[in-house]
Design a protein around this motif. Structure first.
Motif, mmCIF file in Angstrom:
data_model
loop_
_atom_site.group_PDB
_atom_site.id
_atom_site.type_symbol
_atom_site.label_atom_id
_atom_site.label_comp_id
_atom_site.label_asym_id
_atom_site.label_seq_id
_atom_site.Cartn_x
_atom_site.Cartn_y
_atom_site.Cartn_z
ATOM 1 N N ARG A 373 0.851 -1.192 0.000
ATOM 2 C CA ARG A 373 0.000 0.000 0.000
ATOM 3 C C ARG A 373 0.882 1.236 0.000
ATOM 4 N NH1 ARG A 373 -0.572 1.757 5.585
ATOM 5 N NH2 ARG A 373 0.234 0.126 6.948
ATOM 6 N N GLU A 374 0.360 2.275 -0.576
ATOM 7 C CA GLU A 374 0.995 3.578 -0.469
ATOM 8 C C GLU A 374 1.086 3.941 1.018
ATOM 9 O OE1 GLU A 374 1.791 6.323 -2.907
ATOM 10 O OE2 GLU A 374 2.178 4.507 -4.040
ATOM 11 N N THR A 375 2.091 4.724 1.386
ATOM 12 C CA THR A 375 2.230 5.099 2.799
ATOM 13 C C THR A 375 1.035 5.930 3.279
ATOM 14 O OG1 THR A 375 3.474 7.060 2.187
ATOM 15 C CG2 THR A 375 4.741 5.075 2.697
ATOM 16 N N THR A 376 0.324 6.539 2.353
ATOM 17 C CA THR A 376 -0.846 7.349 2.705
ATOM 18 C C THR A 376 -2.147 6.562 2.601
ATOM 19 O OG1 THR A 376 -0.887 8.058 0.406
ATOM 20 C CG2 THR A 376 0.176 9.542 1.987
ATOM 21 N N GLU A 377 -2.064 5.305 2.178
ATOM 22 C CA GLU A 377 -3.255 4.499 1.924
ATOM 23 C C GLU A 377 -3.520 3.586 3.112
ATOM 24 O OE1 GLU A 377 -5.685 4.084 -0.432
ATOM 25 O OE2 GLU A 377 -6.327 2.423 0.836
ATOM 26 N N GLU A 402 6.542 2.617 -0.229
ATOM 27 C CA GLU A 402 5.338 1.852 0.084
ATOM 28 C C GLU A 402 5.566 1.035 1.339
ATOM 29 O OE1 GLU A 402 3.128 0.055 -3.392
ATOM 30 O OE2 GLU A 402 5.127 0.247 -4.261
ATOM 31 N N PHE A 403 4.474 0.555 1.899
ATOM 32 C CA PHE A 403 4.534 -0.455 2.955
ATOM 33 C C PHE A 403 4.176 -1.812 2.344
ATOM 34 C CE2 PHE A 403 3.218 3.205 5.864
ATOM 35 C CZ PHE A 403 4.504 3.402 6.329
ATOM 36 N N PHE A 404 4.714 -2.874 2.959
ATOM 37 C CA PHE A 404 4.487 -4.233 2.450
ATOM 38 C C PHE A 404 4.057 -5.157 3.592
ATOM 39 C CE2 PHE A 404 7.833 -2.156 0.041
ATOM 40 C CZ PHE A 404 7.373 -2.267 -1.252
ATOM 41 N N ALA A 405 3.375 -6.224 3.222
ATOM 42 C CA ALA A 405 3.005 -7.261 4.193
ATOM 43 C C ALA A 405 2.856 -8.571 3.428
ATOM 44 C CB ALA A 405 1.696 -6.900 4.903
ATOM 45 N N VAL A 406 2.799 -9.664 4.180
ATOM 46 C CA VAL A 406 2.639 -10.988 3.562
ATOM 47 C C VAL A 406 1.595 -11.754 4.356
ATOM 48 C CG1 VAL A 406 3.791 -13.128 2.884
ATOM 49 C CG2 VAL A 406 5.085 -10.985 2.915
ATOM 50 N N ARG A 407 0.748 -12.480 3.654
ATOM 51 C CA ARG A 407 -0.187 -13.366 4.357
ATOM 52 C C ARG A 407 -0.213 -14.731 3.673
ATOM 53 N NH1 ARG A 407 -5.891 -10.312 2.882
ATOM 54 N NH2 ARG A 407 -5.828 -10.623 0.623
ATOM 55 N N SER A 408 -0.662 -15.723 4.431
ATOM 56 C CA SER A 408 -0.754 -17.089 3.923
ATOM 57 C C SER A 408 -2.134 -17.294 3.307
ATOM 58 C CB SER A 408 -0.568 -18.090 5.061
ATOM 59 O OG SER A 408 0.633 -17.841 5.754
ATOM 60 N N VAL A 409 -2.176 -18.150 2.296
ATOM 61 C CA VAL A 409 -3.444 -18.499 1.657
ATOM 62 C C VAL A 409 -3.562 -20.018 1.634
ATOM 63 C CG1 VAL A 409 -4.878 -18.245 -0.394
ATOM 64 C CG2 VAL A 409 -3.190 -16.478 0.164
#
Ligand code: ZN
Length: 439
Positions: A373-377, A402-409
């Motif tokens: 996501r954008e840092t403002t989002e 940007e910021f980042f993250a990870v999730r499991s599916v």
């Protein structure tokens, strides 16, 4: 797959732009009959006169014990229908605080436990909790009437309705679900603190906790979405509770829940705090608009104004809708693989961000989604999917912007909470730290 998920995530944003500011009523998530069931639960609890934590735990007609009995009866009926898969536990304990006069007093919590069926995830618990106790104007008075219809028979109803909806789900869930009704909220979150200790003593890890507190009325609010409170955290890292809130909104849509990015209502608290303060994923659901004449007030008429927390003020279709949002989130989390153990971000002073994903083996996991996501989002979008843990290079995507993250599916499609991608922890004191790149 990347494309279709990205579209799913982005679509609500576009829809909100087109539809704003009027909120069209969304199709109900709650099955028909749920509002009547909610009313029946609240009626039983209100009939106890008061459920003050310092009132009687043994009188079947009046007091906290009457409330406990009504809750146990409901959970046991659900357990019978679910073929005994739901276990009802009454947790009796002694507790004290300023609002017990610093004297140890007996209190009781009720937990309905739906054990997970995956040996690797069975000791991960996702909880939904309401508080069974109530209070009149004087928080130390266990004798005055305190019907507590909204605060918090409504939240207890969410727990019970969620147990009813999920306990009989074919195939069950990978992780354990716990449907709770705790005492002592009004005496200083004593029952919730106890529940946290009980979970640890039973060997559970808390995968996520939601409290529903004052979720029964709309008080004429044109916005009928429940508010979902989640606290923030360090720059870009958010908090585990924030990730829970984001997932809830993604699952049900922006027209069914209103995210509030703060720990609780201004200057107030609730049963999620002992969990949030321990760094666990914990959030609070509350109705869209509170009427303070109907909270923490002994029922009375004063200068033509009616005070008291009465069942007549409740909006049961709304309460059923809140329960449905809770159930959707619980079902997703308990069906999902574990979140990644870590997502370590690197790539400063290079054109491409790098994320090292660490996760336990899980044959039921399809892979991971890298979110950005954008840092403002406020909300994540899916940047890409990857099949296995290990390093991922995001070519041409700067760590700076940007910021980042990870999730499991899971192979079943269920998604875990997202884990923010953050730099590796600093080496312990004494080790020579690498100087940060200058620039
Ligand atoms: Zn409350």
């Amino acid at each position: 797959m990347t494309t279709s998920r990205a579209r799913c995530l982005l679509f609500p944003a576009l829809a909100a732009l087109v539809a704003a500011p009027a909120l069209a009523a969304p199709a109900p998530l709650a099955p028909p009959g749920e509002a009547a069931e909610a009313r029946a639960i609240v009626t039983d609890l209100v009939a106890c006169g008061t459920r003050h934590s310092l009132s009687s735990w043994t009188d079947p007609q009046r007091g906290a014990g009457c409330g406990r009995d009504a809750i146990v009866r409901r959970f046991q009926a659900i357990a019978a229908r679910a073929g005994g898969r739901l276990q009802v536990v009454v947790d009796r304990y002694q507790t004290s605080g300023p609002r017990t006069g610093n004297v140890a007093v007996p209190m009781e919590n009720v937990y309905a436990v739906l054990a997970g069926n995956d040996p690797a995830l069975r000791k991960t618990a996702f909880l939904v909790s309401g508080h069974l106790d109530s209070m009149p104007s004087n928080v130390m008075d266990p004798r005055a009437d305190a019907p507590g219809a909204d605060d918090d028979a409504s939240g207890v109803a969410v727990s019970i309705l969620s147990a009813a909806a999920l306990a009989g789900r074919p195939g069950g869930f990978r992780s354990t679900l716990i449907f709770a009704a705790v005492a002592g909220e009004e005496q200083g979150l004593l029952g919730s603190r106890r529940m946290k200790e009980w979970l640890a003593a039973q060997g559970y890890q808390v995968g996520g906790m939601m409290t529903d507190d004052i979720v029964g009325a709309t008080n004429g609010s044109p916005d009928r979405r429940p508010r979902l409170f989640s606290e923030g955290g360090a720059d870009g890292a958010g908090s585990p509770g924030r990730e829970m809130a984001r997932l809830a909104e993604e699952l049900v849509g922006r027209d069914r829940v209103r995210l509030i990015f703060r720990r609780d209502r201004f200057g107030r608290g609730g049963d999620h705090l002992p969990f949030a303060e321990a760094g666990l994923p914990a959030v609070r659901f509350t109705e869209p608009l509170e009427d303070y004449r109907h909270q923490h007030q002994t029922p009375r008429l004063e200068n033509g104004v009616r005070y008291g927390d009465l069942i007549d003020d409740l909006d049961f279709p709304f309460l059923a809708a809140v329960a449905a949002v809770n159930q959707r989130l619980l079902a997703e989390l308990a069906a999902a693989p574990a979140p990644p153990r870590a997502a370590v971000l690197s790539g400063a002073v290079t054109p491409s961000a790098k994320i090292a994903i660490d996760a336990a083996d899980d044959p039921e996991r399809q892979g991971f989604e890298v979110l950005h996501r954008e840092t403002t989002e406020a909300r994540w979008s899916v940047l890409r999917t990857v099949a296995a843990p290990g390093p991922v290079v995001l070519e041409g995507t700067s760590t700076d912007n940007e910021f980042f993250a990870v999730r499991s599916v899971g192979r079943n499609g269920a998604r875990s909470l997202a884990v923010p991608a953050v730099p590796a922890p600093q080496p312990p004191a004494g080790a020579a730290p690498a100087p940060p790149p200058r620039g």
